[in-house]
Design a protein around this motif. Structure first.
Motif, PDB file in Angstrom:
ATOM      1  N   LEU A  96     -10.706  36.499   3.352  1.00  0.00           N
ATOM      2  CA  LEU A  96     -10.436  34.872   3.200  1.00  0.00           C
ATOM      3  C   LEU A  96      -9.897  34.638   2.127  1.00  0.00           C
ATOM      4  CD1 LEU A  96     -12.175  32.946   6.206  1.00  0.00           C
ATOM      5  CD2 LEU A  96     -10.332  33.367   6.270  1.00  0.00           C
ATOM      6  N   ARG A  97     -11.287  34.398   0.750  1.00  0.00           N
ATOM      7  CA  ARG A  97     -10.718  34.075  -0.969  1.00  0.00           C
ATOM      8  C   ARG A  97      -9.369  34.641  -1.145  1.00  0.00           C
ATOM      9  NH1 ARG A  97     -16.870  34.947  -0.788  1.00  0.00           N
ATOM     10  NH2 ARG A  97     -16.164  36.335  -1.739  1.00  0.00           N
TER      11      ARG A  97
ATOM     12  N   LYS B 173      -6.964  35.484   0.679  1.00  0.00           N
ATOM     13  CA  LYS B 173      -5.804  34.704   1.266  1.00  0.00           C
ATOM     14  C   LYS B 173      -5.888  33.298   0.593  1.00  0.00           C
ATOM     15  CE  LYS B 173      -3.798  37.800   3.734  1.00  0.00           C
ATOM     16  NZ  LYS B 173      -2.849  38.525   2.618  1.00  0.00           N
TER      17      LYS B 173
ATOM     18  N   ALA C 100      -8.215  31.015   1.207  1.00  0.00           N
ATOM     19  CA  ALA C 100      -9.579  30.358   1.637  1.00  0.00           C
ATOM     20  C   ALA C 100     -10.881  30.465   1.313  1.00  0.00           C
ATOM     21  CB  ALA C 100      -8.892  29.970   3.115  1.00  0.00           C
TER      22      ALA C 100
ATOM     23  N   SER D   1     -12.782  27.797   1.793  1.00  0.00           N
ATOM     24  CA  SER D   1     -13.955  27.607   2.889  1.00  0.00           C
ATOM     25  C   SER D   1     -13.389  28.242   4.367  1.00  0.00           C
ATOM     26  CB  SER D   1     -14.793  25.917   2.715  1.00  0.00           C
ATOM     27  OG  SER D   1     -14.992  25.544   3.842  1.00  0.00           O
TER      28      SER D   1
ATOM     29  N   GLU E 256     -11.775  25.571   6.328  1.00  0.00           N
ATOM     30  CA  GLU E 256     -10.144  25.220   6.004  1.00  0.00           C
ATOM     31  C   GLU E 256      -9.455  25.629   7.249  1.00  0.00           C
ATOM     32  OE1 GLU E 256      -9.283  26.184   1.779  1.00  0.00           O
ATOM     33  OE2 GLU E 256     -10.639  25.582   1.173  1.00  0.00           O
ATOM     34  N   VAL E 257      -9.810  26.761   7.853  1.00  0.00           N
ATOM     35  CA  VAL E 257      -8.735  27.209   8.641  1.00  0.00           C
ATOM     36  C   VAL E 257      -8.810  27.570   9.918  1.00  0.00           C
ATOM     37  CG1 VAL E 257      -9.061  29.959   9.449  1.00  0.00           C
ATOM     38  CG2 VAL E 257      -9.822  29.943   7.203  1.00  0.00           C
TER      39      VAL E 257
ATOM     40  N   VAL F 270      -4.168  34.805   7.669  1.00  0.00           N
ATOM     41  CA  VAL F 270      -4.618  32.759   7.784  1.00  0.00           C
ATOM     42  C   VAL F 270      -3.968  31.694   8.028  1.00  0.00           C
ATOM     43  CG1 VAL F 270      -5.917  31.327   6.621  1.00  0.00           C
ATOM     44  CG2 VAL F 270      -7.184  34.170   6.375  1.00  0.00           C
TER      45      VAL F 270
ATOM     46  N   LYS G 203      -4.175  27.965   7.869  1.00  0.00           N
ATOM     47  CA  LYS G 203      -4.543  26.688   7.707  1.00  0.00           C
ATOM     48  C   LYS G 203      -4.770  25.593   8.840  1.00  0.00           C
ATOM     49  CE  LYS G 203      -5.405  28.101   2.394  1.00  0.00           C
ATOM     50  NZ  LYS G 203      -5.445  27.380   1.509  1.00  0.00           N
TER      51      LYS G 203
ATOM     52  N   TYR H  73      -5.650  20.886   5.154  1.00  0.00           N
ATOM     53  CA  TYR H  73      -4.724  22.286   3.837  1.00  0.00           C
ATOM     54  C   TYR H  73      -4.130  23.052   3.633  1.00  0.00           C
ATOM     55  CZ  TYR H  73      -9.998  21.322   5.281  1.00  0.00           C
ATOM     56  OH  TYR H  73     -11.209  20.229   4.824  1.00  0.00           O
ATOM     57  N   GLU H  74      -3.034  23.035   4.285  1.00  0.00           N
ATOM     58  CA  GLU H  74      -1.643  23.624   4.093  1.00  0.00           C
ATOM     59  C   GLU H  74      -0.667  22.875   3.198  1.00  0.00           C
ATOM     60  OE1 GLU H  74      -0.217  26.146   5.269  1.00  0.00           O
ATOM     61  OE2 GLU H  74      -1.113  27.322   7.205  1.00  0.00           O
TER      62      GLU H  74
END
Length: 224
Positions: free
Chosen positions: A121-122, A124, A126, A128, A131-132, A145, A147, A151-152
């Motif tokens: 995830l990081r 990409k 993200a 946290s 956020e996904v 991912v 989001k 968070y987009e």
């Protein structure tokens, strides 16, 4: 004589592998599936083991590479024509986060732990899990991912901004060497290029680490 034999087999194996990979097509290493990875290992081992086996000659190497390449090629044709085989050989994407919730059973099926999921995830952007909204584990081991809306990143359409033409930058000089094909393709002359790099304080091409040109932005030059 032994060294000549190894050298000749190595050259023939190299050409055979190069020819086979050209026929089978290009696959980026970041997009390679488990089956593709194993196939590449076996193809390399066929040549590697043959080099130091006195009972195996060039004809046997060519036969082994050709047969293995044919099997892989047939497999690729089958997976393109038959969707059912595609899931068996290449796998299929798996949803590991849905509507913000982690699907632990799907993670267990794919031998994916929380640390690995966080790492993916990081990569990409993200940092946290909150956020996904959705996360899909792809067949090559990467994760896609989507989001949650807060968070987009906003788009030009969100701001009602007019569309802007997008152009690719063109590399003109790399590590002190001119990419002549790119220079000719876009209609630039050598005289123009020299004038441009001199305006950035470079006397010769060898003084330039990187130079690129982009429409509406002009040339960018970085010297050594």
């Amino acid at each position: 004589m032994e060294l000549i034999k190894i050298a000749s087999e190595l050259v023939v194996g190299y050409v055979a592998l190069l020819f086979t990979t050209k026929i089978l097509g290009k696959t980026q290493i970041t997009q390679i599936t488990a089956f593709d990875f194993i196939s590449a290992l076996v193809l390399g081992e066929l040549v590697g083991n043959a080099l130091y086996d006195n009972n195996i000659g060039i004809s046997q190497i060519l036969f082994a590479v050709a047969l293995w390449g044919a099997l892989i090629y047939i497999t690729e044709i089958i997976t393109q024509k038959k969707k059912n085989f595609r899931a068996i050989l290449e796998g299929k994407p798996t949803l590991v986060i849905a509507q913000g919730k982690i699907l632990r059973d799907k993670m267990a099926e794919n031998k994916l732990d929380m640390n690995q999921l966080q790492h993916l995830l990081r990569s990409k952007g993200a940092f946290s899990i909150r956020e996904v909204e959705y996360a899909v584990l792809e067949t090559d081991g990467t994760v896609s991912v989507l989001k949650k809306s807060p968070y987009e990143l906003p788009t030009r359409q969100d701001h009602q901004m007019p569309e802007q033409l997008v152009s690719l930058p063109v590399t003109l000089i790399l590590d002190g060497e001119v990419i002549w094909d790119n220079l000719k393709e876009f209609g630039f002359s050598e005289k123009w290029l020299k004038g441009q790099i001199q305006s950035f304080g470079a006397k010769e091409y060898k003084d330039v680490l990187y130079a690129e040109w982009q429409k509406d932005k002009g040339i960018h030059v970085q010297t050594f």
